[in-house]
Design an enzyme around this catalytic site. Sequence first.
Site, PDB file in Angstrom:
ATOM      1  N   ASP A  21      19.648  31.943  12.324  1.00 41.67           N
ATOM      2  CA  ASP A  21      20.197  30.599  12.106  1.00 41.67           C
ATOM      3  C   ASP A  21      19.976  30.212  10.650  1.00 41.67           C
ATOM      4  O   ASP A  21      18.840  30.226  10.165  1.00 41.67           O
ATOM      5  CB  ASP A  21      19.494  29.614  13.046  1.00 41.67           C
ATOM      6  CG  ASP A  21      19.846  28.164  12.760  1.00 41.67           C
ATOM      7  OD1 ASP A  21      20.921  27.919  12.170  1.00 41.67           O
ATOM      8  OD2 ASP A  21      19.043  27.287  13.126  1.00 41.67           O
ATOM      9  N   ASN A  23      21.452  27.234   9.261  1.00 40.70           N
ATOM     10  CA  ASN A  23      21.657  25.802   8.994  1.00 40.70           C
ATOM     11  C   ASN A  23      20.743  24.894   9.811  1.00 40.70           C
ATOM     12  O   ASN A  23      20.896  23.667   9.792  1.00 40.70           O
ATOM     13  CB  ASN A  23      23.126  25.408   9.218  1.00 40.70           C
ATOM     14  CG  ASN A  23      23.575  25.608  10.658  1.00 40.70           C
ATOM     15  OD1 ASN A  23      22.765  25.930  11.531  1.00 40.70           O
ATOM     16  ND2 ASN A  23      24.858  25.416  10.913  1.00 40.70           N
ATOM     17  N   ASP A  29      24.245  32.211  13.479  1.00 38.34           N
ATOM     18  CA  ASP A  29      25.597  31.950  12.976  1.00 38.34           C
ATOM     19  C   ASP A  29      26.101  33.147  12.180  1.00 38.34           C
ATOM     20  O   ASP A  29      25.360  34.105  11.912  1.00 38.34           O
ATOM     21  CB  ASP A  29      25.627  30.668  12.131  1.00 38.34           C
ATOM     22  CG  ASP A  29      24.456  30.562  11.163  1.00 38.34           C
ATOM     23  OD1 ASP A  29      24.201  31.543  10.425  1.00 38.34           O
ATOM     24  OD2 ASP A  29      23.781  29.515  11.140  1.00 38.34           O
ATOM     25  N   ASP A  98      34.688  41.112  20.029  1.00 37.35           N
ATOM     26  CA  ASP A  98      34.876  41.042  21.469  1.00 37.35           C
ATOM     27  C   ASP A  98      36.277  40.516  21.765  1.00 37.35           C
ATOM     28  O   ASP A  98      36.709  39.500  21.210  1.00 37.35           O
ATOM     29  CB  ASP A  98      33.844  40.087  22.084  1.00 37.35           C
ATOM     30  CG  ASP A  98      32.984  40.761  23.137  1.00 37.35           C
ATOM     31  OD1 ASP A  98      33.575  41.252  24.115  1.00 37.35           O
ATOM     32  OD2 ASP A  98      31.754  40.793  22.994  1.00 37.35           O
ATOM     33  N   ASP A 199      36.178  43.049  26.887  1.00 41.74           N
ATOM     34  CA  ASP A 199      35.390  42.498  27.981  1.00 41.74           C
ATOM     35  C   ASP A 199      36.085  42.731  29.324  1.00 41.74           C
ATOM     36  O   ASP A 199      37.271  42.427  29.473  1.00 41.74           O
ATOM     37  CB  ASP A 199      35.207  40.994  27.733  1.00 41.74           C
ATOM     38  CG  ASP A 199      34.254  40.342  28.697  1.00 41.74           C
ATOM     39  OD1 ASP A 199      33.094  40.761  28.760  1.00 41.74           O
ATOM     40  OD2 ASP A 199      34.681  39.401  29.404  1.00 41.74           O
ATOM     41  N   GLU A 250      34.780  47.616  28.416  1.00 41.09           N
ATOM     42  CA  GLU A 250      33.741  47.358  29.410  1.00 41.09           C
ATOM     43  C   GLU A 250      34.391  47.544  30.777  1.00 41.09           C
ATOM     44  O   GLU A 250      35.258  46.771  31.169  1.00 41.09           O
ATOM     45  CB  GLU A 250      33.199  45.940  29.265  1.00 41.09           C
ATOM     46  CG  GLU A 250      32.088  45.633  30.254  1.00 41.09           C
ATOM     47  CD  GLU A 250      31.680  44.172  30.292  1.00 41.09           C
ATOM     48  OE1 GLU A 250      30.505  43.890  30.543  1.00 41.09           O
ATOM     49  OE2 GLU A 250      32.561  43.305  30.099  1.00 41.09           O
ATOM     50  N   HIS A 314      23.577  42.499  25.709  1.00 41.10           N
ATOM     51  CA  HIS A 314      23.370  41.062  25.923  1.00 41.10           C
ATOM     52  C   HIS A 314      23.406  40.677  27.398  1.00 41.10           C
ATOM     53  O   HIS A 314      23.003  39.560  27.754  1.00 41.10           O
ATOM     54  CB  HIS A 314      24.432  40.270  25.166  1.00 41.10           C
ATOM     55  CG  HIS A 314      25.821  40.509  25.675  1.00 41.10           C
ATOM     56  ND1 HIS A 314      26.472  41.711  25.529  1.00 41.10           N
ATOM     57  CD2 HIS A 314      26.685  39.709  26.350  1.00 41.10           C
ATOM     58  CE1 HIS A 314      27.660  41.643  26.080  1.00 41.10           C
ATOM     59  NE2 HIS A 314      27.815  40.439  26.597  1.00 41.10           N
ATOM     60  N   ASP A 315      23.870  41.581  28.259  1.00 40.18           N
ATOM     61  CA  ASP A 315      23.937  41.311  29.695  1.00 40.18           C
ATOM     62  C   ASP A 315      22.850  42.039  30.486  1.00 40.18           C
ATOM     63  O   ASP A 315      22.699  41.797  31.679  1.00 40.18           O
ATOM     64  CB  ASP A 315      25.300  41.743  30.257  1.00 40.18           C
ATOM     65  CG  ASP A 315      26.400  40.751  29.953  1.00 40.18           C
ATOM     66  OD1 ASP A 315      26.097  39.556  29.768  1.00 40.18           O
ATOM     67  OD2 ASP A 315      27.577  41.163  29.901  1.00 40.18           O
TER      68      ASP A 315
END
Length: 537
Positions: A21, A23, A29, A98, A199, A250, A314-315
């Site tokens: 991050d 900000n 980001d 993605d 995806d 995927e 991430h899953d």
Amino acid sequence: MKRTWWKEAVVYQVYWRSFLDTNGDGYGDLEGVRRKLPYIKELGADVVWLNPFYVSPDKDNGYDIADYYQVMNKAGTMKDFELLLQEAHAIGLKVILDLVVNHTSDQHAWFLEAKASVDSPKRDYYIWHDPVDGKAPNNWRSYFAPSCWEYHAESGQYYYHSFAVEQPDLNWENAELRHEIYKMMRFWLDQGIDGFRMDVINLLAKRKDLSDVANPYDLSYLANNPGIHEYLQEMHEEVLRHYDCMTVGEIPFVTPAEGALYVDEARHELDTLFHFQIADEMPTWDMLRFKAIQRDWYEGLKGRGWNSQFLNNHDHTRQVTRYGNDGEHRVASAKLLATLTHTLPGMPYIYQGEEIGMTGVTFESIDDYQDIAMKNRYVEEVSKGREAKEVLASLQLLSRDNSRTPMQWNAQSESGFTDGTPWMTVNPNYVELNVEADLAREDSVFRYYQQLIQLRKSHEALVYGDFTDLLPQDESLHLYERTLGDERFVIVLNHSDDSHALPITTEGYDLVLHNLINDTNQLLPHEARVYMTKPAR
């Protein structure tokens, strides 16, 4: 099979909202990704895969897209993305995005128009059905809810959603819709991106028979339906063949024979795929099942298409927690698992933090979790009368939040991820486990990844070589070889907490990589060795 840049590449996945991050709003980001591109390059990766950053209500962390052409405020601006892409290319990194086209957000302009009137031209962009006997059309579930049908009172019809209620599925039978998607894909490829991670791409075609299924919890009926290959071949013809790009689909619920249909080079659909036999069939480590899956996929794709190697993303829970030892042997285990994914056939994927051996996390309350799938399942199970603590405990190991906690950069406040309040709690072990600390270790996991990646880049046998499982029935040791021409590698992995005798003679071989200092013929717990035939004199 032809040789290509992407077959030889290593992909680094960036879940940007948990990366860095810049900000102070608590979310990672695109600017944070840009600043850390040299870190990814130093690791040795070739491709950066970015999870969705498009405009989204964020009900499913960006996988509910309201505008395919704009960047969400949390991630930054289009200028931020353009600068990221430019700098990535300048240092030799490629970037893939993605592609989420099975569904949109219910806030997408298409859906807002579709639900406004049954006569809307956009109505057919989505899937609608009349009630059956006053109820949902059938007993099908979605990934995130007890039913894949949501009633829309204003029109008196149900709409179909494979995931959350807020993620209505697109109707790929509509040719106008398909060409809108192709137009969007060309937009991003023309920006200069290098491909797509697609995806749940095998869910695009829907089952025509709407009758109830015997086991609604087995969601395989949502995928691989007639028409899917025609859609992907059309996508290739209309878009992909015109660009030097890579695609990875995927693709859940596929066998090797079915998977080959998606990536067979003669069929012109996708380049490579993620299958989920390991993730779906192995909640924890099962050596014999893992070996069988690897053999089956190698034989199923040999000479036809390309596989991917990953054990977390991430899953899916961080690999050293789910499949290794995240306690006493964490460092050795992290390196062993890396050796596995980088020496087996297929493209290796690194999920951010994996390269320092980051672990999963256990929160004490369901309120501390963000994972919509987990939270919905928790509510459903508790409503059935199950004890709340029992339900929570049953869901924790495989919660997607295990891999979504912020990247651990240093031992400072919030591990250097943010100056604000992080969107998700940082794993408390960040004080000891972070990038700075790992790089300072003599046995750094990061440095081992560098050596491993360089070894693969230097020897085509580790990319294109034949694969043979040399010890298929051993429950602790994984022994296999990769051969190409006169080059032969033998990989020895002791995937256990116990010592075991080295199962081969090493005469005629050089030890080219190892994760533990050990010059005996007794393998230590979680020891990995890579041997290579000595060059002819």
